[in-house]
Design a protein around this motif. Sequence first.
Motif, PDB file in Angstrom:
ATOM      1  N   ALA A  75       0.962  -1.348   0.032  1.00 27.78           N
ATOM      2  CA  ALA A  75      -0.019   0.011   0.099  1.00 27.78           C
ATOM      3  C   ALA A  75       0.793   1.348   0.001  1.00 27.78           C
ATOM      4  O   ALA A  75       0.844   2.113  -0.718  1.00 27.78           O
ATOM      5  CB  ALA A  75      -0.937  -0.088   1.075  1.00 27.78           C
ATOM      6  N   ILE A  76       1.909   1.282   0.688  1.00 25.48           N
ATOM      7  CA  ILE A  76       2.861   2.439   0.708  1.00 25.48           C
ATOM      8  C   ILE A  76       3.547   2.499  -0.386  1.00 25.48           C
ATOM      9  O   ILE A  76       3.746   3.593  -0.934  1.00 25.48           O
ATOM     10  CB  ILE A  76       4.008   2.279   1.971  1.00 25.48           C
ATOM     11  CG1 ILE A  76       3.251   2.400   3.101  1.00 25.48           C
ATOM     12  CG2 ILE A  76       4.989   3.073   1.841  1.00 25.48           C
ATOM     13  CD1 ILE A  76       3.982   1.984   4.815  1.00 25.48           C
ATOM     14  N   ASN A  77       3.889   1.561  -0.999  1.00 21.10           N
ATOM     15  CA  ASN A  77       4.870   1.538  -2.333  1.00 21.10           C
ATOM     16  C   ASN A  77       3.597   2.168  -3.408  1.00 21.10           C
ATOM     17  O   ASN A  77       4.119   2.884  -4.288  1.00 21.10           O
ATOM     18  CB  ASN A  77       5.272   0.260  -2.643  1.00 21.10           C
ATOM     19  CG  ASN A  77       6.673  -0.073  -2.345  1.00 21.10           C
ATOM     20  OD1 ASN A  77       7.545  -0.023  -3.170  1.00 21.10           O
ATOM     21  ND2 ASN A  77       6.875  -0.446  -1.082  1.00 21.10           N
ATOM     22  N   LEU A  78       2.449   1.711  -3.299  1.00 19.35           N
ATOM     23  CA  LEU A  78       1.476   2.110  -4.618  1.00 19.35           C
ATOM     24  C   LEU A  78       1.302   3.702  -4.116  1.00 19.35           C
ATOM     25  O   LEU A  78       1.233   4.434  -5.100  1.00 19.35           O
ATOM     26  CB  LEU A  78       0.287   1.341  -4.172  1.00 19.35           C
ATOM     27  CG  LEU A  78      -1.036   1.820  -5.077  1.00 19.35           C
ATOM     28  CD1 LEU A  78      -0.541   1.393  -6.631  1.00 19.35           C
ATOM     29  CD2 LEU A  78      -2.119   0.833  -4.631  1.00 19.35           C
ATOM     30  N   ALA A  79       1.253   4.177  -3.097  1.00 21.31           N
ATOM     31  CA  ALA A  79       1.029   5.520  -2.591  1.00 21.31           C
ATOM     32  C   ALA A  79       2.036   6.443  -2.979  1.00 21.31           C
ATOM     33  O   ALA A  79       2.090   7.416  -3.782  1.00 21.31           O
ATOM     34  CB  ALA A  79       0.712   6.104  -1.130  1.00 21.31           C
ATOM     35  N   ILE A  80       3.167   5.971  -2.718  1.00 19.14           N
ATOM     36  CA  ILE A  80       4.283   6.709  -2.852  1.00 19.14           C
ATOM     37  C   ILE A  80       4.913   6.862  -4.594  1.00 19.14           C
ATOM     38  O   ILE A  80       5.198   7.967  -5.105  1.00 19.14           O
ATOM     39  CB  ILE A  80       5.582   6.443  -2.104  1.00 19.14           C
ATOM     40  CG1 ILE A  80       5.635   6.672  -0.761  1.00 19.14           C
ATOM     41  CG2 ILE A  80       6.974   7.036  -2.682  1.00 19.14           C
ATOM     42  CD1 ILE A  80       6.598   6.036   0.246  1.00 19.14           C
ATOM     43  N   VAL A 181      -3.872   6.542   3.358  1.00 19.94           N
ATOM     44  CA  VAL A 181      -3.677   6.086   4.382  1.00 19.94           C
ATOM     45  C   VAL A 181      -3.412   4.573   4.194  1.00 19.94           C
ATOM     46  O   VAL A 181      -4.049   4.116   3.609  1.00 19.94           O
ATOM     47  CB  VAL A 181      -4.929   6.050   5.486  1.00 19.94           C
ATOM     48  CG1 VAL A 181      -4.593   5.310   6.797  1.00 19.94           C
ATOM     49  CG2 VAL A 181      -5.091   7.679   5.512  1.00 19.94           C
ATOM     50  N   ALA A 182      -2.458   4.039   4.885  1.00 12.58           N
ATOM     51  CA  ALA A 182      -1.890   2.722   4.702  1.00 12.58           C
ATOM     52  C   ALA A 182      -2.354   1.678   5.829  1.00 12.58           C
ATOM     53  O   ALA A 182      -1.850   2.256   7.054  1.00 12.58           O
ATOM     54  CB  ALA A 182      -0.515   2.309   4.107  1.00 12.58           C
ATOM     55  N   ILE A 183      -2.816   0.587   5.519  1.00 13.52           N
ATOM     56  CA  ILE A 183      -2.934  -0.409   6.977  1.00 13.52           C
ATOM     57  C   ILE A 183      -2.660  -1.622   6.598  1.00 13.52           C
ATOM     58  O   ILE A 183      -2.648  -2.052   5.371  1.00 13.52           O
ATOM     59  CB  ILE A 183      -4.669   0.054   7.338  1.00 13.52           C
ATOM     60  CG1 ILE A 183      -5.327  -0.601   6.429  1.00 13.52           C
ATOM     61  CG2 ILE A 183      -4.962   1.314   7.765  1.00 13.52           C
ATOM     62  CD1 ILE A 183      -6.874  -0.804   6.687  1.00 13.52           C
ATOM     63  N   SER A 184      -2.564  -2.466   7.703  1.00 21.62           N
ATOM     64  CA  SER A 184      -2.211  -4.010   7.263  1.00 21.62           C
ATOM     65  C   SER A 184      -3.120  -4.676   8.394  1.00 21.62           C
ATOM     66  O   SER A 184      -3.325  -4.398   9.456  1.00 21.62           O
ATOM     67  CB  SER A 184      -0.732  -4.157   7.826  1.00 21.62           C
ATOM     68  OG  SER A 184      -0.626  -5.580   7.523  1.00 21.62           O
ATOM     69  N   ALA A 185      -3.970  -5.782   7.786  1.00 22.60           N
ATOM     70  CA  ALA A 185      -4.964  -6.667   8.635  1.00 22.60           C
ATOM     71  C   ALA A 185      -4.358  -7.152   9.906  1.00 22.60           C
ATOM     72  O   ALA A 185      -4.763  -7.170  10.785  1.00 22.60           O
ATOM     73  CB  ALA A 185      -5.629  -7.417   7.686  1.00 22.60           C
ATOM     74  N   GLY A 195      -3.941  -6.122   3.383  1.00 21.84           N
ATOM     75  CA  GLY A 195      -4.023  -4.566   3.643  1.00 21.84           C
ATOM     76  C   GLY A 195      -4.769  -3.794   3.008  1.00 21.84           C
ATOM     77  O   GLY A 195      -5.410  -4.341   1.968  1.00 21.84           O
ATOM     78  N   ALA A 196      -4.572  -2.615   2.998  1.00 18.68           N
ATOM     79  CA  ALA A 196      -5.229  -1.739   2.197  1.00 18.68           C
ATOM     80  C   ALA A 196      -4.664  -0.375   2.030  1.00 18.68           C
ATOM     81  O   ALA A 196      -3.877   0.092   3.004  1.00 18.68           O
ATOM     82  CB  ALA A 196      -6.725  -1.674   2.711  1.00 18.68           C
ATOM     83  N   LEU A 197      -5.122   0.238   1.024  1.00 20.91           N
ATOM     84  CA  LEU A 197      -4.649   1.782   0.868  1.00 20.91           C
ATOM     85  C   LEU A 197      -5.900   2.498   0.709  1.00 20.91           C
ATOM     86  O   LEU A 197      -6.739   2.186  -0.449  1.00 20.91           O
ATOM     87  CB  LEU A 197      -3.766   1.869  -0.348  1.00 20.91           C
ATOM     88  CG  LEU A 197      -3.379   3.397  -0.594  1.00 20.91           C
ATOM     89  CD1 LEU A 197      -2.416   4.168   0.261  1.00 20.91           C
ATOM     90  CD2 LEU A 197      -2.876   3.675  -2.165  1.00 20.91           C
ATOM     91  N   TRP A 198      -6.126   3.473   1.572  1.00 20.32           N
ATOM     92  CA  TRP A 198      -7.403   4.324   1.556  1.00 20.32           C
ATOM     93  C   TRP A 198      -7.046   5.439   0.759  1.00 20.32           C
ATOM     94  O   TRP A 198      -5.987   6.313   1.029  1.00 20.32           O
ATOM     95  CB  TRP A 198      -7.920   4.621   2.744  1.00 20.32           C
ATOM     96  CG  TRP A 198      -9.217   5.541   2.890  1.00 20.32           C
ATOM     97  CD1 TRP A 198     -10.289   5.311   2.713  1.00 20.32           C
ATOM     98  CD2 TRP A 198      -9.085   6.883   3.041  1.00 20.32           C
ATOM     99  NE1 TRP A 198     -11.123   6.167   2.879  1.00 20.32           N
ATOM    100  CE2 TRP A 198     -10.367   7.468   2.982  1.00 20.32           C
ATOM    101  CE3 TRP A 198      -8.007   7.784   3.282  1.00 20.32           C
ATOM    102  CZ2 TRP A 198     -10.596   8.931   3.105  1.00 20.32           C
ATOM    103  CZ3 TRP A 198      -8.180   9.352   3.379  1.00 20.32           C
ATOM    104  CH2 TRP A 198      -9.729   9.563   3.321  1.00 20.32           C
TER     105      TRP A 198
END
Length: 363
Positions: A75-80, A181-185, A195-198
């Motif tokens: 999620a963080i890689n996708l966001a950045i 926002v990045a999260i991990s289940a 996990g997810a990227l919001w």
Amino acid sequence: MIYLDYQATTPLAPEARDEMLRWLDGPGGSGFGNPHSPHRMGRQAKAAIEVARERVAALFPAGGRVIFTSGATEAINLAIRGSGAGGTVSVSAIEHAAVLDTARAVGNCHELNVAKNGQCNTKQDLPADTRLVCVMQVNNEIGTIQPTVEWHRKAKSANALYLCDAVQAYGRMEVTGADMVAISAHKFHGPKGVGALWLREGLDIAEVQTGGGQEYGIRSGTLSPALIAGMGVAAKEAKERMEQDADHVDKLWTRARELFADWELNGSAEARWHGNMNIRPAGKNAGGLDVNRLMSECRDVMFSAGSACASGSGRTSHVLEAIGLSQKKAKASIRLGWGRYTTLDEIETAAAKINAAAKEQGI
């Protein structure tokens, strides 16, 4: 065994496990369908994913989209990587390696300093070409809660986007405003591997992993109904139990502070999630603790010498260095983490073992 490493991962909620089993149903069952298939089994699996998406979204600010990923690192890689190219990415000096290493890899990375209490100072300037600001909500090593609302405002005034790593905050407290926002289940009693990227409403980012474009054309790959359904139930449980869980964690924190009264706390005692206690010996022997020996002698107590992601590397914690600790004091620090399923008896038993083992070292 006594488990006190909730920052590394949390026990799977029984409710999440039960839901996952429904979507792991093999031959003779109907729960193993591909959620991207048009037939009945596929539609059932897709419906389970959309229910989970709503449950995960319920803990975010209203509006926006939930993009399922394999975890917070993706999620963080996708966001950045997906939010633009060029310009500077400004990150706090105590970010998780998933943020720091990715920001460094994409080009110009600017590190924001932190105070001795572990909070990222909002009065420092951003480079003029900053395109993205990354400040986590709760630090994974020392538990400090960051002034994310102020950082979001600061990023906005600089015409930059704001990414918040809320891995340690989601399901435990309100997730404050951000662009991403990045999260991990598995950090809120869900399964590992999801996990997810919001993304806030109206924000589009570029696809990073090309393929079938299953998640809004942004993230490709077949989704796992079992993992996502488990994540959804974990989110539902976290939302319903948030106040109860926080009260329980506070009680454990109060007792643990009494039991470890002779140890120094790393980071703020006030601006902190109380399920994280990062401590070091106090006094003249502060840097003399051999943490590896301590862990060996307390092998039935699961705790950490720092971030689980860097364990075994031999490197000093960049977080503890950033708040001004010497290498000796940083290497003599331990991290204890607890939560929903931890009992008071476990805290007391673990403290007795750790204190006795430290005393054997002359601490």
